[in-house]
Design a protein around this motif. Sequence first.
Motif, PDB file in Angstrom:
ATOM      1  N   ARG A 139       0.813  -1.220   0.000  1.00 30.25           N
ATOM      2  CA  ARG A 139       0.000   0.000   0.000  1.00 30.25           C
ATOM      3  C   ARG A 139       0.850   1.277   0.000  1.00 30.25           C
ATOM      4  O   ARG A 139       0.318   2.376  -0.114  1.00 30.25           O
ATOM      5  N   LEU A 140       2.151   1.106   0.188  1.00 31.46           N
ATOM      6  CA  LEU A 140       3.027   2.275   0.285  1.00 31.46           C
ATOM      7  C   LEU A 140       3.469   2.752  -1.094  1.00 31.46           C
ATOM      8  O   LEU A 140       3.595   1.952  -2.021  1.00 31.46           O
ATOM      9  N   PRO A 141       3.738   4.055  -1.216  1.00 33.04           N
ATOM     10  CA  PRO A 141       4.352   4.527  -2.465  1.00 33.04           C
ATOM     11  C   PRO A 141       5.817   4.102  -2.523  1.00 33.04           C
ATOM     12  O   PRO A 141       6.334   3.503  -1.567  1.00 33.04           O
ATOM     13  N   GLU A 142       6.503   4.444  -3.616  1.00 30.34           N
ATOM     14  CA  GLU A 142       7.917   4.104  -3.756  1.00 30.34           C
ATOM     15  C   GLU A 142       8.735   4.736  -2.631  1.00 30.34           C
ATOM     16  O   GLU A 142       8.385   5.792  -2.109  1.00 30.34           O
ATOM     17  N   THR A 150       7.556  11.499   4.305  1.00 32.13           N
ATOM     18  CA  THR A 150       7.672  11.225   5.749  1.00 32.13           C
ATOM     19  C   THR A 150       8.377  12.333   6.526  1.00 32.13           C
ATOM     20  O   THR A 150       8.466  12.258   7.746  1.00 32.13           O
ATOM     21  N   HIS A 154       3.010  14.083  10.539  1.00 35.72           N
ATOM     22  CA  HIS A 154       1.545  14.002  10.625  1.00 35.72           C
ATOM     23  C   HIS A 154       0.916  13.641   9.284  1.00 35.72           C
ATOM     24  O   HIS A 154      -0.304  13.688   9.145  1.00 35.72           O
ATOM     25  N   ALA A 155       1.772  13.333   8.286  1.00 38.14           N
ATOM     26  CA  ALA A 155       1.308  12.901   6.953  1.00 38.14           C
ATOM     27  C   ALA A 155       0.502  13.970   6.234  1.00 38.14           C
ATOM     28  O   ALA A 155      -0.408  13.677   5.480  1.00 38.14           O
ATOM     29  N   MET A 156       0.871  15.230   6.478  1.00 34.31           N
ATOM     30  CA  MET A 156       0.189  16.342   5.814  1.00 34.31           C
ATOM     31  C   MET A 156       0.755  16.604   4.414  1.00 34.31           C
ATOM     32  O   MET A 156       0.228  17.424   3.671  1.00 34.31           O
ATOM     33  N   PRO A 158       1.091  14.861   1.156  1.00 32.93           N
ATOM     34  CA  PRO A 158       0.623  13.632   0.508  1.00 32.93           C
ATOM     35  C   PRO A 158       1.588  13.126  -0.566  1.00 32.93           C
ATOM     36  O   PRO A 158       2.242  13.929  -1.249  1.00 32.93           O
ATOM     37  N   ASN A 160       0.578  11.993  -3.231  1.00 35.94           N
ATOM     38  CA  ASN A 160      -0.021  12.555  -4.451  1.00 35.94           C
ATOM     39  C   ASN A 160       0.621  13.899  -4.814  1.00 35.94           C
ATOM     40  O   ASN A 160       0.843  14.199  -5.981  1.00 35.94           O
ATOM     41  N   LEU A 161       0.911  14.700  -3.789  1.00 33.61           N
ATOM     42  CA  LEU A 161       1.499  16.022  -4.030  1.00 33.61           C
ATOM     43  C   LEU A 161       2.957  15.886  -4.482  1.00 33.61           C
ATOM     44  O   LEU A 161       3.408  16.637  -5.359  1.00 33.61           O
ATOM     45  N   ARG A 164       2.843  15.078  -8.039  1.00 34.53           N
ATOM     46  CA  ARG A 164       2.461  16.234  -8.852  1.00 34.53           C
ATOM     47  C   ARG A 164       3.641  17.193  -9.020  1.00 34.53           C
ATOM     48  O   ARG A 164       3.862  17.759 -10.094  1.00 34.53           O
ATOM     49  N   GLU A 182       6.751  24.068  -2.073  1.00 36.72           N
ATOM     50  CA  GLU A 182       5.342  23.655  -2.164  1.00 36.72           C
ATOM     51  C   GLU A 182       5.078  22.466  -1.245  1.00 36.72           C
ATOM     52  O   GLU A 182       4.014  22.373  -0.614  1.00 36.72           O
TER      53      GLU A 182
ATOM     54  N   SER B  16      -4.456  16.329  -5.588  1.00 37.86           N
ATOM     55  CA  SER B  16      -3.020  16.315  -5.234  1.00 37.86           C
ATOM     56  C   SER B  16      -2.820  16.535  -3.737  1.00 37.86           C
ATOM     57  O   SER B  16      -1.780  16.168  -3.190  1.00 37.86           O
ATOM     58  N   THR B  19      -4.533  13.270   1.298  1.00 41.71           N
ATOM     59  CA  THR B  19      -3.522  12.450   1.983  1.00 41.71           C
ATOM     60  C   THR B  19      -3.751  10.955   1.784  1.00 41.71           C
ATOM     61  O   THR B  19      -2.880  10.149   2.115  1.00 41.71           O
ATOM     62  N   ARG B  21      -3.628   7.964  -0.467  1.00 43.16           N
ATOM     63  CA  ARG B  21      -2.866   7.719  -1.686  1.00 43.16           C
ATOM     64  C   ARG B  21      -3.796   7.343  -2.851  1.00 43.16           C
ATOM     65  O   ARG B  21      -4.787   6.643  -2.655  1.00 43.16           O
ATOM     66  N   VAL B  51      -6.291  18.793   4.790  1.00 40.58           N
ATOM     67  CA  VAL B  51      -5.139  19.272   4.017  1.00 40.58           C
ATOM     68  C   VAL B  51      -5.602  19.943   2.726  1.00 40.58           C
ATOM     69  O   VAL B  51      -5.099  21.002   2.346  1.00 40.58           O
ATOM     70  N   ARG B  93      -1.526  13.574  17.589  1.00 45.03           N
ATOM     71  CA  ARG B  93      -2.277  12.327  17.792  1.00 45.03           C
ATOM     72  C   ARG B  93      -1.857  11.524  19.008  1.00 45.03           C
ATOM     73  O   ARG B  93      -2.466  10.521  19.334  1.00 45.03           O
TER      74      ARG B  93
END
Lengths: 212, 248
Positions: A139-142, A150, A154-156, A158, A160-161, A164, A182, B16, B19, B21, B51, B93
Amino acid sequence: MTHTLHRRGDRENLSGDYIVFTMSAKGFNEEGSAEKMKKFLKILLKYHPVNFGDMITGNCYVKSAEEIWHNINTTSIIHAVFTDEVTVSKILRELRARDLGLSVVVTGIHETTEECCQEAGLQKHTVEHSMGIFGDLNRLPEEAVLQLSTMCGHAMVPANLVLRMVKEIKKEKKSFQDAALELTKPCHCGIYNPARAEKLLRRLVPLMTYDS
Amino acid sequence: MKIDAEKCVGCGKCASYCTMRGSIMSFGRNPKNPAKIYAVIDEKECVECCVCLRSGVCQQEALYQPELSWPRIVRKNFSDPLKIHPETRIPGRGTEEMKTNEVTGRFKRGFYGAALEMGRPGVGAWFRDVEKAAMALASLGVAFEENNPVTKLMTDRKTGQINPEVLEEKVLSAIIEFLIPQEKLPTLLEALKKIAEKIDTVFSGDIISRVEKDGSISYLKVFQEGSRFLSITGKSNVGLGRPKYRED
């Protein structure tokens, strides 16, 4: 709370990644801690961090230094990011001399932070290591993307970003530096390292393709 | 998080800043005006981290956070670090854990602190998986951290069972914090492998210790002997807080 703990990378790129931060111990030394944290931040700013912030207000790429400083209260957590161990040693030496009475945590390569502590005349009190990632790793990205995402515990930031930004650099819509900034903005605490992010992007972008 | 279908132009830029995936969005088409599309967030998958909204990416201001009620509010409590947990009185958290240990004495010699952060990094976790991990840890006899938001959701700390009302809530991550006697560390490390097989997500593990009087870190040997991964980086509390906790 482990927001600075699980940063991924190799020894080379983690060697330019240190966070120094403070918070009050609730029910023990809260009283007067806001003023002490303001002094703490002033000390750290003398050493030109590449990022800083407070969880209460935000990071210095989103909020002004004045606003961050003004909003500090007893529940704040003040962070600053540095890129070399010589600076970290100097900061620890000054914090020891100033004796604010608040807990101070330094995050980085343990061997190096041990040397920083020794040079500052300090002995580590309590330590924490990451035991890594378990579970459904598919489930993890590369890994290269994880090294960038990382840096915000707090995983803010992404995955995905990150992807992009890779695409926008490839399309020459963004420079490496702008893409790194960014990625820095969503990490509210101010623990994201834009200098390291730029280096990682320079390594990652040539390796990735995108479907136009 | 929701998207106002009237305002949204379907550009998809907000994806984008999600959070979760990949994509938790689909597109809808306005029945009155089929040329107009708009994005729809899968509410089941959205963890309410905010976010996308905070990024300011939507120039149409179509993203909005509706009022969240129980049990959905749990998503925001665990996913948006700006939300201060009423239990811990700190944003984020978890707890202060080792960050203030020289003052609080939370972690004493003879014990290790440990935590499993379910859903980290960036995958997210359903509370049903958090419960599986908590129950496996409870069976080892760990002492769950009193002031931790996950512990507060447990209906039975002896078994690790979590309030059934929240089991189908998804969060960006949730930290299970606990104490174990030093001699139980090998047992815990074996248990982590079994927990990893049972869950539909990932978790990040961490371990905390007082530095010994001679400056050593006792758990390093256990990891070296078992050829187990341990990060080269980590956090160090440098002991500047006061008043100092006096260990007997």
